[in-house]
Each structure stands twice: as C-alpha cells, then as structure tokens.
Design a protein around this motif. Structure first.
Motif, PDB file in Angstrom:
ATOM      1  N   SER A   1       0.837  -1.210   0.000  1.00 33.71           N
ATOM      2  CA  SER A   1       0.000   0.000   0.000  1.00 33.71           C
ATOM      3  C   SER A   1       0.866   1.252   0.000  1.00 33.71           C
ATOM      4  N   GLN A   2       2.008   1.212   0.702  1.00 32.91           N
ATOM      5  CA  GLN A   2       2.896   2.375   0.735  1.00 32.91           C
ATOM      6  C   GLN A   2       3.566   2.599  -0.616  1.00 32.91           C
ATOM      7  N   GLN A   3       4.008   1.519  -1.258  1.00 31.69           N
ATOM      8  CA  GLN A   3       4.595   1.647  -2.597  1.00 31.69           C
ATOM      9  C   GLN A   3       3.579   2.204  -3.581  1.00 31.69           C
ATOM     10  N   ARG A   4       2.347   1.700  -3.521  1.00 27.73           N
ATOM     11  CA  ARG A   4       1.301   2.168  -4.443  1.00 27.73           C
ATOM     12  C   ARG A   4       1.011   3.650  -4.240  1.00 27.73           C
ATOM     13  N   ASP A   5       1.014   4.089  -2.982  1.00 24.45           N
ATOM     14  CA  ASP A   5       0.725   5.490  -2.696  1.00 24.45           C
ATOM     15  C   ASP A   5       1.807   6.399  -3.270  1.00 24.45           C
ATOM     16  N   ILE A   6       3.072   6.032  -3.095  1.00 24.74           N
ATOM     17  CA  ILE A   6       4.174   6.828  -3.641  1.00 24.74           C
ATOM     18  C   ILE A   6       4.105   6.845  -5.164  1.00 24.74           C
ATOM     19  N   GLU A   7       3.832   5.686  -5.755  1.00 28.47           N
ATOM     20  CA  GLU A   7       3.737   5.611  -7.209  1.00 28.47           C
ATOM     21  C   GLU A   7       2.624   6.501  -7.739  1.00 28.47           C
ATOM     22  N   ARG A   8       1.454   6.452  -7.095  1.00 28.65           N
ATOM     23  CA  ARG A   8       0.325   7.278  -7.540  1.00 28.65           C
ATOM     24  C   ARG A   8       0.679   8.765  -7.497  1.00 28.65           C
ATOM     25  N   GLN A   9       1.338   9.181  -6.407  1.00 29.16           N
ATOM     26  CA  GLN A   9       1.681  10.597  -6.281  1.00 29.16           C
ATOM     27  C   GLN A   9       2.666  11.031  -7.365  1.00 29.16           C
TER      28      GLN A   9
ATOM     29  N   ARG B   1       0.935  11.048 -10.848  1.00 27.87           N
ATOM     30  CA  ARG B   1      -0.025  12.157 -10.942  1.00 27.87           C
ATOM     31  C   ARG B   1       0.700  13.478 -11.137  1.00 27.87           C
TER      32      ARG B   1
END
Length: 475
Positions: free
Chosen positions: A190-198, A201
């Motif tokens: 979940s942390q990797q996905r959050d950084i990737e999304r930011q 974007r």
C-alpha cells in the motif's frame, strides 16, 4: 493472531466491549478498530448463512488479518488443511472489475500456502454473493455453494496465522528474478502504491521535474522504480540508469522491454543524449557520483528524473561528507518520499543497525536474539572467531569493502570485524578515525555492509573495549 468465531463477534453489544472481546479472542497485540459498516456487513453475512446451513456458530475465521510489514489486509479467511476460503465484505455498490482485481490479488498472497483457494465477495446492500472462477472471472454465487465450501471436511488451522506468512516472499527483485517480474508475479505494498500514484499524478500534471524516494535496504525501492518504469513505458520510451551494477544483470529485461533502455552510470558522459526519453529513472542513486549527477541534471534538463536510493540519515553528517543525498536535496523543487516498511530483511536487524549507527537517546528495551557480539584481544583471536562463524555458515567480512559502496545483496548470515578505528562521539553517532573523502567514510561503508545481513549478524570487536561496551549496552 488466532482465528475467532464470527458468530460470537457479530452478537449485538457495545462496540467498545466488542473491540476488547475481539482482541482477547484473537490474541492481537493491539485492539482492532472495528468499522461499523464492516460489522453490519458481517452481521448480514451471518444471517444469510444461518438460513442456508446449521451450526454457523462453529465456523472459525481469521478476521481482519494484515500480513506484517506489507499492509495487505483480508476481511475473512478460513484456513483448513486442504483448502483456504476468503470472503471480502462490501457495504455499497462496487464494480465487478474492482472485486475481480481484489480477489486475484488476495489469491496471489494466499497461494504461498500451497492449497486450493476459494474466493468470495459479499455486497450486503445488494445481498449479492459473487465468487472468482479459476479463469479469473466474477460470477454470481449461490449460498449453498458457499456453505458447502465452508463445511469442508478437513481440520481448521488453529495456530497463529502470522507464522504462515513471511513478507519477504512477496518482494521480488526485477534484476534477480526478471522472469517473475515480466510475468507480473508481484503486487506493490500500500505504501509503494501510494508513492507511485503521487509521482505519476505529479508527472502527468507537470508539477515537478525531480522526484526522489528513499528507504532502508529491503523496502522494495528497485521493484517500485521498475513498476513505475513499466507504467511510463506503455506509451513513451524511458531510460533506467543503474549505479554499481554490471549489465549482465539486466540483459533479459533489456531484451524483452522494448520501450525501456538500460544504461550504467559509467556510460553517462557529456555527449550522452537523454533528451528523447519521456523520463529517466536512477536506481541505487546513493552510488551515483556528484559528477554524474551534474551531467544528468545539467546536460539533460528536459524530462523528469526519478531517483531511488538508500536512506542514510542515521549516519553522522561528518561521515557522510558531501554525499549524493545532500546534493539531491539541493535540486530545485525536488519532491521526496520515504519508504518505511521493510519487507525483505529481518526487522530486528534493521532496528539494531540503525541504533548502532546512532545510539538511542533513552534506554533501549528491544531484544536482538539474532545479533551476536564477541570480543577479541588481538588479530589472532579475531581470525579464530571469524573462522568459527564461517564454520556456522556466516559470510565473514574482516573489514568494510574497499573504498566503494556496493549495491546491497542479501546474505543470510554475516560476520563483520570492527577494530580500534571505530568510536562514538558525544552525540552518540558511530565515527571512524579514518576518512577517505568524497563521502566514502568507514562508517558509511560499514552501514551498507551490515545491511546485507538478512537473518543473523555477528560483530567481532577487536582491541576496542569502549565500542564493545557500548554495543553490549545496546543489546
């Protein structure tokens, strides 16, 4: 964490009391914050099961289990000797595609147990039950079908579910396991996905040119960087620059990924033209020289650059010198992110190494059963102790590597010699009497050497009673 009777925890009662009871029944270290909507959905599920089967009260589930350090959570899991059954709970309308993706991901994480997996989702607002087929389709399921699966004849697993899962099984290395990476046999935390999304974007909105995420070894930085590269390369060409790696490691990826080019940091020169790429991604950026960084940012200041590096903030500034991290911090409007969930490496060793680099200001109550510290009065005793560790399967390193930091590679058991040059300064930072310049201090080299230890670490302290005493206090 133990399984619990979902029938018991869905009885009407005060929510605060329920959370205490659930903690007692499951043996969680901390109380679970039970969500009202999830509890309501679970109560509806139990009501439907009572209509279609007897003895619902005997069913045992692991409720709201999260794989340690991964952030991957499951609503309900029933684990039996010859079957695993997963039920996800939804209160409102959810698309079949979202359900499908979640159940496929869940099945991936559960597959390490090597048993057939039955995957369901219950949407309480619609009283709808669906399941995932063997061909990865979502179909409506009957209650009799679910009840039959729940009443599988094999015995329930009654142990601690955390003992069945090891987070490091799920972190693959694109370089070491290229085939698994190319088959996408992984999921980001979940942390990797959050950084990737930011990052994606902000790149799409053109809100910055420089991005930098760092973390300790084992936090999945390289996997995250490669996943970002894969997503960016769907439409445009990108370039991955490796620092401190030989080209053989990424030969398979180079051959198979047509829109990703691979370069070594040694190939970056003034004449190197990177302006045609949509983005440049730099792996192991802590190994990048300031000269190469200058070439990247000054001669190719056109496309976004994403840096991935080891986190080194627990090392004394004097030992870091003019490290690449300090240079990266000065890049205009650089946006930084930190990976904190260590997956691949023993969390105990990670804690010890960080505290060893900078002694904690207050008493340390954590135990370190996988760390051994012994003393040698002279070189001969030190050699004998290291030979002893070698006989037990430890990789022995008498000193920090030569004046070069290598990319971290896992070592199950590691033994390292610490001699008289090491000491702690007045602020509790580990220091060395020798310094190479250009950020290549003994302490920095030692830090990256120690981080290669995956399971067990042994320190042989030679002719340095002060350091020995400080390390014994730490453990």
């Amino acid at each position: 964490m133990k399984s619990v009777s979902v029938y018991a925890i869905t009885r009407n009662q005060n929510l605060k009391s329920l959370q205490k009871a659930e903690q007692h029944l499951s043996g969680r270290e901390y109380p679970l914050k039970i969500r009202e909507w999830e509890l309501a959905s679970m109560r509806e599920l139990i009501k439907q099961l009572e209509v279609h089967m007897q003895e619902v009260y005997v069913l045992s589930f692991f409720y709201s289990f999260q794989i340690p350090r991964l952030g991957k959570e499951f609503d309900l899991i029933q684990i039996k000797e010859n079957q695993i059954l997963n039920i996800e709970l939804k209160s409102g309308t959810v698309s079949d595609e979202a359900i499908r993706k979640q159940l496929i991901q869940n099945r991936y994480y559960l597959s390490v147990l090597g048993r057939p997996i039955r995957s369901y989702t219950y949407i309480s607002s619609q009283n709808r039950l669906v399941r995932l087929t063997n061909h990865d389709h979502i179909v409506n399921a009957g209650w009799d079908e679910l009840c039959a699966d729940l009443q599988n004849d094999s015995r329930d697993y009654e142990g601690d579910i955390e003992e069945l899962f090891q987070a490091e099984w799920y972190l693959i290395s694109p370089l070491e396991e290229p085939d698994r990476f190319l088959r996408k046999e992984y999921f980001l935390t979940s942390q990797q996905r959050d950084i990737e999304r930011q990052i994606l974007r902000k790149m799409k909105a053109k809100e910055g040119q420089y991005f930098w995420f760092s973390g300790l070894p084992g936090t999945g930085k390289t996997l995250l960087l490669y996943d970002i590269a894969m997503k960016l390369s769907r439409r445009r060409s990108v370039c991955i620059i490796h620092c401190g790696e030989s080209g053989k490691k990424w030969k398979i990826l180079h051959e198979r990924l047509r829109r990703i080019d691979f370069l070594s940091d040694t190939q970056i020169e003034e004449k190197t033209d990177l302006r045609s790429y949509y983005a440049i991604l730099v792996d192991e950026a802590h190994l990048l020289s300031t000269e190469k960084l200058k070439l990247l940012t000054e001669t190719n200041a056109v496309c976004p650059i994403i840096f991935s590096s080891d986190y080194e903030d627990m090392i004394a500034e004097e030992e870091l010198g003019e490290s690449i991290g300090k240079t990266l911090e000065r890049l205009p409007a650089i946006q930084t992110f930190r990976l904190t969930n260590r997956i691949r490496t023993n969390a105990e060793l990670s804690s010890f190494i960080q505290n060893m680099m900078h002694l904690p200001g207050k008493s340390n109550h954590r135990s370190y059963p996988n760390v051994e510290i012994v003393y040698a009065n002279n070189r001969k005793e030190a050699e004998n102790l290291l030979l002893g560790y070698s006989s037990r399967g430890y990789l022995s390193k008498e000193e920090a590597p030569e004046v070069k930091i290598a990319a971290v590679r896992d070592v199950e058991r590691l033994a390292v010699l610490l001699d008289e040059r090491y000491y702690y300064d007045g602020n509790g930072y580990l220091r060395s009497a020798r310094y190479y310049g250009h950020g290549m201090s003994d302490v920095r080299l030692l830090f990256h050497t120690l981080n290669q230890a995956k399971e067990e670490l042994a320190l042989v302290v030679m002719e340095n009673e002060k350091l020995y005493s400080s390390l014994l206090e730490l453990i």
